[in-house]
Structure formats: structure tokens, C-alpha cells
Design a protein around this motif. Sequence first.
Motif, PDB file in Angstrom:
ATOM      1  N   GLY A   2       0.812  -1.213   0.000  1.00  7.06           N
ATOM      2  CA  GLY A   2       0.000   0.000   0.000  1.00  7.06           C
ATOM      3  C   GLY A   2       0.846   1.264   0.000  1.00  7.06           C
ATOM      4  N   ALA A   3       1.952   1.237   0.753  1.00  7.91           N
ATOM      5  CA  ALA A   3       2.834   2.405   0.797  1.00  7.91           C
ATOM      6  C   ALA A   3       3.468   2.660  -0.566  1.00  7.91           C
ATOM      7  CB  ALA A   3       3.913   2.196   1.860  1.00  7.91           C
TER       8      ALA A   3
ATOM      9  N   ARG B 233       2.291   1.767  -3.461  1.00 10.90           N
ATOM     10  CA  ARG B 233       1.247   2.205  -4.376  1.00 10.90           C
ATOM     11  C   ARG B 233       0.966   3.695  -4.185  1.00 10.90           C
ATOM     12  NH1 ARG B 233      -3.044  -1.982  -4.082  1.00 10.90           N
ATOM     13  NH2 ARG B 233      -3.321  -1.118  -1.991  1.00 10.90           N
ATOM     14  N   THR B 234       0.961   4.141  -2.935  1.00  5.79           N
ATOM     15  CA  THR B 234       0.733   5.561  -2.655  1.00  5.79           C
ATOM     16  C   THR B 234       1.867   6.419  -3.187  1.00  5.79           C
ATOM     17  OG1 THR B 234      -0.505   4.983  -0.653  1.00  5.79           O
ATOM     18  CG2 THR B 234       0.330   7.243  -0.824  1.00  5.79           C
TER      19      THR B 234
ATOM     20  N   PHE C   9       1.735   6.657  -6.969  1.00  5.21           N
ATOM     21  CA  PHE C   9       0.589   7.419  -7.464  1.00  5.21           C
ATOM     22  C   PHE C   9       0.687   8.902  -7.105  1.00  5.21           C
ATOM     23  CE2 PHE C   9      -3.887   8.835  -7.439  1.00  5.21           C
ATOM     24  CZ  PHE C   9      -4.250   8.441  -8.720  1.00  5.21           C
ATOM     25  N   ALA C  10       1.591   9.253  -6.205  1.00 10.02           N
ATOM     26  CA  ALA C  10       1.695  10.637  -5.728  1.00 10.02           C
ATOM     27  C   ALA C  10       1.896  11.665  -6.845  1.00 10.02           C
ATOM     28  CB  ALA C  10       2.816  10.744  -4.703  1.00 10.02           C
TER      29      ALA C  10
END
Length: 306
Positions: A121-122, A124-125, A128-129
Motif C-alpha cells: 500500500g505504501a 502504491r501511494t 501514485f503521488a
Amino acid sequence: MTTTIGPGTRGGTRRSRGARRTAVAWLFLAPFTVVFLLYTAIPTVSALGFSLTDLRGSDLRHPLAVNFTGLDNYLRLFQDDSFLRDILNTALFVAVGVPLTMAAGFALAVALNSGIRRLRGAFRTVFFAPVVTNVVAVALIWQYAFNANGTVNKVLGAVGFGGPNWLDDQHLAMPVVILLGVWRNFGTAMVLFLAGLQAIPQDVYEAASLDGAGRWRQLRHITLPLLLPTTLMVSVLLTVFYLQVFDEPYLLTNGGPLGSTESVALYTYHQFGAGELGVSSAASFVMIVLVALVSIVQFRLLRPRS
């Protein structure tokens, strides 16, 4: 005494119910219809009308006093060397930017789907930032990084290479602008590809493994064919973005040096700023036609075949 309801009465009741349902449906559609008419339909029709006139900025006080010129603005566009150059620049944005963005997004999606287990999840974030980062702030950082004394040239100097002034070079400014576009958009491609990968049943991969298929054969014969609808969607979205690319060349180079990074959208903006409202409207419709034609070709080439 008994009351008999005949066929005509039942038909009238059905019609009245249908009319009420239609009225309620239009009531719910009314807000969207008003917004669509005010901000899309009326401006689009007005711009089409402007593109057929000699409207200039000085005519805005008396817009009905302009002259009808037919297709003269469109003919003027295709006789303008700057506009033809900008069409080629935009084609280069699409031809280079779309494959690079899709490749980066697909590689990261595959890594997140099967290779990276912890902190997925980290990651992916983080990836995507760039999509949600303020483009003006990013452009300022990139301008500093790629100027003659910027971070990129300092890194190159540390390993023994002399770096150029990237954004003032006609041959190097375009790669930098495209790179910024890829950096801003690979996160969108990654999320869409990741959703497509997670929709593929794992049973298919397990059956292929039992038949002796390795990772590369699974990628070629299972993943890519089943991912074709997602690939089509990502390709169309990115192509539309790069055909309309504006932020990156405007903020980094304003179309320079010598128009080497000016896109059709930026040309339209510059014509509007110069007061050539008719020409600007015509250029915007040429861009709409280009987007429609390219999208149709992509749907023809990439649509799933049974």
C-alpha cells in the motif's frame, strides 16, 4: 352496484403513470442538463461559430458585427508552418509519451501485484503521488533541476560529464518535457493495470503452472490477452492526454526554444492570447477531430476479438 374498469381506462392510467415517471426523470436530469448546456453545449456551438468568422479580441464588444469567413481560418491554420510544426510536436508527444507511460505503469503494476509483498500500500501511494501533486510546484522544481547549474548537471559533473542547458536546447527540451509527462501519468496507468491484473482469476495461472508454463509464457499467453480491455482504456486515456498536452510545455518552456516544444493546445492558447479568437477556435476544433480520429483507430486496433 359494481364499477367496471374498461381497457381504455387502464390504458389512460398507464399513460399517466408513464408521464409522471418521465417528468420525475427529467426533474432529476435537470441539474445536469443545465450545467451541460451552460458549460459544454453552448460554449462548443459558440466556438464552432467563432471559428467560421474573423473574430478578434477587439471585436468582443460587438461580436455580432464580425464577418463570416467560412473555412478560411482552417485553411490559414494548415498554411501556417508553426501550426504544422506543432502537429508534429504533438504527434511526438503521443508516439513517445504513451508507450513510455504504459510501459512504466505496467511494470510497476506487475511488481506490485506479484513481486512486492510488504508495504504494498505504501509503494502504491508513493507511485501514485505524482498524479495528485501540484503541477506548478513540480514544474518549478524541474526547471531548477534541468537548468545549466541545476541538480542534473551537478550529478553529471560529479561523474565527469559536462551537462548542457537542457531547456534552452532545441533537441533536449522535448525529451525533458516528455519525461515530465511520463512522470506525472505513469501512476494512473499503474493503478488501472493493477486493477486489471487483480481481476484475472488465479486459477488460470495455477493451471498454466501445472502445464509447465513459466512466468514469461504466462505473461505472453495469459496476462497480456486478458489485459487487452484494460490496455485499450489506458491507451485511449493517455493518448487523449498527450494530444491535449498543455501544462508541461507551458510551464517548463512556454513552447520554446523556437517552438520546439509547442503543442497544438499551446498554439491554441497563444493564438487566443494574441487576440486571434477565430483562429484559436478553429485550432481547438482541429484538435478535437485529431483526438476523435486517433481514438477510433485505437478502438479498431485494440478491441478484444472473440
